[in-house]
Design a protein around this motif. Structure first.
Motif, PDB file in Angstrom:
ATOM      1  N   ARG A 158      78.721  35.330  46.652  1.00 54.67           N
ATOM      2  CA  ARG A 158      78.597  36.253  45.759  1.00 54.67           C
ATOM      3  C   ARG A 158      79.329  36.327  44.397  1.00 54.67           C
ATOM      4  O   ARG A 158      79.191  36.385  43.243  1.00 54.67           O
ATOM      5  N   GLY A 207      76.674  39.653  41.278  1.00 54.38           N
ATOM      6  CA  GLY A 207      77.530  38.322  41.665  1.00 54.38           C
ATOM      7  C   GLY A 207      78.430  37.925  40.432  1.00 54.38           C
ATOM      8  O   GLY A 207      78.247  38.311  39.145  1.00 54.38           O
ATOM      9  N   GLY A 211      76.559  45.007  44.705  1.00 60.19           N
ATOM     10  CA  GLY A 211      76.265  43.658  45.045  1.00 60.19           C
ATOM     11  C   GLY A 211      75.963  42.429  43.841  1.00 60.19           C
ATOM     12  O   GLY A 211      75.604  41.252  44.098  1.00 60.19           O
TER      13      GLY A 211
END
Length: 94
Positions: A8, A49, A47
Motif C-alpha cells: 500500500r 496508497g 487505506g
C-alpha cells in the motif's frame, strides 16, 4: 513499527550510504524518523496508497540535507506556517 503494508505504501530511500559523525547522525536520524513516521501515519488515511521518498545529500558547504516527500493527501488548506503557505515536503539541514 507502524504496521505499514508495503503493498500500500512504499518507502523509497537513497541507494548510496552517507557517513556522518555520531554527534550528527543521531539528531539527523531522529528528525528523519519523525518525518517518515508522520508521513506514514497522516498522509495515507482510509487505506489510501502512495509513496514516501527519503532524500539525503551532502551539500557543497559540507552540511547534510534531509528531505522527506510523500504523495499523500497533503496538509489542510488552512495550515499556515510563519505567514506563508506550509510545505507538504519538509527539508532540514544539519
Amino acid at each position: 513499527s507502524h504496521g505499514l503494508d508495503p503493498s500500500r505504501v512504499r518507502v523509497l530511500a537513497p541507494p548510496d550510504p552517507l557517513t556522518l559523525r555520531l554527534d550528527m547522525a543521531v539528531p539527523c536520524g531522529l528528525v528523519l524518523q519523525e518525518l517518515v513516521s508522520n508521513a506514514v501515519k497522516h498522509a495515507f488515511p482510509g487505506g489510501r496508497g502512495g509513496s514516501v521518498e527519503v532524500g539525503v545529500r551532502r551539500r557543497e558547504d559540507g552540511r547534510v540535507e534531509l528531505s522527506v516527500h510523500d504523495d499523500g493527501v497533503g496538509l489542510p488548506e488552512d495550515v499556515v506556517r510563519e505567514g506563508r503557505e506550509a510545505s507538504a515536503s519538509p527539508s532540514w539541514t544539519c
